[in-house]
Design a protein around this motif. Structure first.
Motif, PDB file in Angstrom:
ATOM      1  N   ALA A 179       0.820  -1.214   0.000  1.00  0.00           N
ATOM      2  CA  ALA A 179       0.000   0.000   0.000  1.00  0.00           C
ATOM      3  C   ALA A 179       0.853   1.262   0.000  1.00  0.00           C
ATOM      4  O   ALA A 179       0.409   2.317  -0.491  1.00  0.00           O
ATOM      5  N   PHE A 180       2.049   1.190   0.525  1.00  0.00           N
ATOM      6  CA  PHE A 180       2.949   2.348   0.557  1.00  0.00           C
ATOM      7  C   PHE A 180       3.149   2.915  -0.843  1.00  0.00           C
ATOM      8  O   PHE A 180       3.335   4.130  -1.013  1.00  0.00           O
ATOM      9  N   ASN A 181       3.098   2.048  -1.864  1.00  0.00           N
ATOM     10  CA  ASN A 181       3.295   2.472  -3.250  1.00  0.00           C
ATOM     11  C   ASN A 181       1.991   2.735  -3.991  1.00  0.00           C
ATOM     12  O   ASN A 181       2.002   2.921  -5.210  1.00  0.00           O
ATOM     13  N   ASN A 182       0.869   2.740  -3.266  1.00  0.00           N
ATOM     14  CA  ASN A 182      -0.432   2.978  -3.891  1.00  0.00           C
ATOM     15  C   ASN A 182      -1.013   4.288  -3.377  1.00  0.00           C
ATOM     16  O   ASN A 182      -1.530   4.352  -2.261  1.00  0.00           O
ATOM     17  N   MET A 211      -5.036  -7.172  11.974  1.00  0.00           N
ATOM     18  CA  MET A 211      -5.286  -8.277  11.047  1.00  0.00           C
ATOM     19  C   MET A 211      -6.683  -8.229  10.441  1.00  0.00           C
ATOM     20  O   MET A 211      -7.016  -9.073   9.601  1.00  0.00           O
ATOM     21  N   ALA A 212      -7.498  -7.272  10.858  1.00  0.00           N
ATOM     22  CA  ALA A 212      -8.852  -7.116  10.328  1.00  0.00           C
ATOM     23  C   ALA A 212      -8.929  -5.856   9.486  1.00  0.00           C
ATOM     24  O   ALA A 212      -8.366  -4.824   9.843  1.00  0.00           O
ATOM     25  N   ASP A 293      -8.810 -10.259   1.171  1.00  0.00           N
ATOM     26  CA  ASP A 293      -8.129 -10.317   2.466  1.00  0.00           C
ATOM     27  C   ASP A 293      -8.873  -9.483   3.513  1.00  0.00           C
ATOM     28  O   ASP A 293      -8.304  -8.587   4.133  1.00  0.00           O
ATOM     29  N   CYS A 294     -10.142  -9.794   3.726  1.00  0.00           N
ATOM     30  CA  CYS A 294     -10.907  -9.076   4.753  1.00  0.00           C
ATOM     31  C   CYS A 294     -10.263  -9.251   6.123  1.00  0.00           C
ATOM     32  O   CYS A 294     -10.366  -8.379   6.991  1.00  0.00           O
ATOM     33  N   PHE A 295      -9.605 -10.367   6.323  1.00  0.00           N
ATOM     34  CA  PHE A 295      -8.765 -10.652   7.483  1.00  0.00           C
ATOM     35  C   PHE A 295      -7.490 -11.295   6.956  1.00  0.00           C
ATOM     36  O   PHE A 295      -7.525 -11.998   5.940  1.00  0.00           O
ATOM     37  N   ALA A 296      -6.377 -11.071   7.639  1.00  0.00           N
ATOM     38  CA  ALA A 296      -5.124 -11.688   7.211  1.00  0.00           C
ATOM     39  C   ALA A 296      -5.271 -13.202   7.158  1.00  0.00           C
ATOM     40  O   ALA A 296      -4.691 -13.872   6.291  1.00  0.00           O
ATOM     41  N   GLY A 335      -2.421  -3.225  -1.872  1.00  0.00           N
ATOM     42  CA  GLY A 335      -2.518  -3.143  -0.420  1.00  0.00           C
ATOM     43  C   GLY A 335      -3.678  -3.954   0.099  1.00  0.00           C
ATOM     44  O   GLY A 335      -3.794  -4.208   1.301  1.00  0.00           O
ATOM     45  N   GLY A 336      -4.552  -4.379  -0.827  1.00  0.00           N
ATOM     46  CA  GLY A 336      -5.659  -5.241  -0.446  1.00  0.00           C
ATOM     47  C   GLY A 336      -6.674  -4.549   0.450  1.00  0.00           C
ATOM     48  O   GLY A 336      -6.597  -3.359   0.733  1.00  0.00           O
ATOM     49  N   LEU A 337      -7.632  -5.323   0.908  1.00  0.00           N
ATOM     50  CA  LEU A 337      -8.659  -4.788   1.791  1.00  0.00           C
ATOM     51  C   LEU A 337      -8.057  -4.306   3.103  1.00  0.00           C
ATOM     52  O   LEU A 337      -8.536  -3.356   3.715  1.00  0.00           O
ATOM     53  N   LEU A 338      -6.991  -4.965   3.539  1.00  0.00           N
ATOM     54  CA  LEU A 338      -6.379  -4.638   4.816  1.00  0.00           C
ATOM     55  C   LEU A 338      -5.796  -3.231   4.848  1.00  0.00           C
ATOM     56  O   LEU A 338      -5.854  -2.553   5.872  1.00  0.00           O
TER      57      LEU A 338
END
Length: 394
Positions: A179-182, A211-212, A293-296, A335-338
């Motif tokens: 996510a740092f790059n998004n 993790m959520a 990835d709603c949760f890890a 970065g996904g949902l997380l």
């Protein structure tokens, strides 16, 4: 008839209370997707609009802000898979020849805190899921239902295969690195595995707060077109939907009880098998993946369900670095949902946006080199799993 992604958009996600209203986010996403495609509202034959928390015909309210052309507008609610279900329907309309240019739009205006049942005066569609989780983890009955279900699935994986809590923490840390790059991710601060491990415990030994994924507001859209329409209008046809499948619950979802199957691993496995078979590809052919990835814990479970590794080998995939740049699969470069956020109705189309940028070669610092195949996985409990394979055509 093949279906292509001619245009996509993503309205930057925000914390509840800090976003525009749903109709403004939705209309902005629609306008931006049409602009990306080089089209206008008059070109659309149909629109499918996904959201979870909203009154009936909210889709019309959002589309009407851009204009009213009389096209069919179908509102879609399939829990967290609403956006990808809208895409599924748009793709079907194009591939069947019913329409040449179809909008898939998703948005969500959420409230802070854990997801709750809105209509408490009638049976919950997740009642059976919650009953099984309560029987398996009687002392966790007071936890929010999604945390109880996915946390329970994570604990089941730990009990079956010896998976360590640290592994889930590494997945969350990886999400922050990506996510740092998004620039459009909600949470861009890098966090370490140790920081995740020592965050507030919401299920001791099983899950920490980081993790959520958080409740999020936002919108995203895709314009799906036929090949003949793309050629006629000179559109970008770089990204094709090569195959797609949606699967709802099977009888064995509720047997066992098996907490891993209860949160959709069996649906995901079947949908992925259908997609690979339709396309004539194997998991090892996939270059980049956006998964739910709603949760890890669910990210690791999904590695196995998608066939990226054998059951029980998810931890090794993480330890070997095969879920990130330089490994076998780059998972959730957004970065996904997380870290990017999870506005339920928009999530599936935000995944489509990311994979379209990757296959077009427009992902900037998070670009996966020479990406040809992108795989999308979006899950909504109740249940629906949608798996989509995108292909770069040139």
């Amino acid at each position: 008839m093949a279906a292509f992604i001619a245009g996509t958009s993503l309205v930057p996600f925000a914390k509840p209370g800090l976003s525009e209203m749903y109709d403004r986010m939705g209309s902005d996403a629609l306008f931006l997707a049409l602009n990306d495609a080089g089209l206008s509202l008059k070109h659309l034959d149909q629109a499918y609009v996904g959201y979870v928390y909203g009154d009936s015909t909210s889709g019309q309210r959002a589309v009407y802000r851009v204009g009213m052309t009389g096209i069919p507008i179908i509102n879609v609610n399939n829990n967290c898979a609403s956006g990808s279900t809208a895409l599924f329907l748009a793709r079907q309309a194009v591939e069947s020849g019913v329409a040449d240019c179809v909008l898939a739009l998703g948005f969500e205006q959420m409230k802070p805190g854990a997801l709750e049942q809105v209509f408490s005066d009638r049976p919950s569609p997740l009642e059976k899921f919650e009953m099984i989780a309560d029987e398996a983890f009687f002392d966790k009955r007071d936890l929010p239902v999604t945390l109880k279900l996915f946390g329970g699935a994570g604990k089941a994986h730990m009990d079956l295969y010896g998976t360590k809590l640290e592994t889930f923490a590494r997945i969350r840390a990886k999400a922050s690195d990506h996510a740092f790059n998004n620039p459009q991710a909600l949470f861009r601060k890098k966090v370490s595995t140790e920081e995740v491990l020592h965050d507030q415990s919401i299920w001791p030994g099983v899950m920490t707060k980081m993790m959520a994924c958080p409740p999020t507001c936002g919108a995203s859209a895709a314009v799906v077109v036929s090949e003949r329409f793309a050629l006629k209008h000179g559109l970008d046809a770089t990204v094709r939907i090569r195959s797609q499948a949606m699967v709802s619950d099977l009888q064995d979802t509720f047997e066992g009880p098996d907490m891993i199957k209860l949160v959709g691993a069996g649906l995901t496995e079947l949908a992925a098998e259908k997609v690979y078979e339709q396309a004539g590809v194997a998991p090892e052919d996939i270059d980049v993946i956006e998964l739910h990835d709603c949760f890890a814990q669910n990210e690791l479970i999904t590695y196995e369900a998608l066939g990226l590794c054998s059951p029980g080998e998810g931890e090794r995939l993480v330890e070997d670095g095969d879920n990130t740049y330089g490994g076998k699969f780059v998972t959730n470069p957004s970065g996904g949902l997380l870290s990017k956020g999870h506005p339920l109705g928009a999530t599936g189309l935000a995944q489509c946006f990311e994979l379209t940028q990757q296959l077009r070669g427009n992902a900037g610092a998070r670009q996966v080199d020479n990406a040809r195949f992108g795989l999308q996985h979006n899950l909504g409990l109740g249940s629906a799993a949608v798996v989509t394979l995108y292909e770069r055509t040139r």
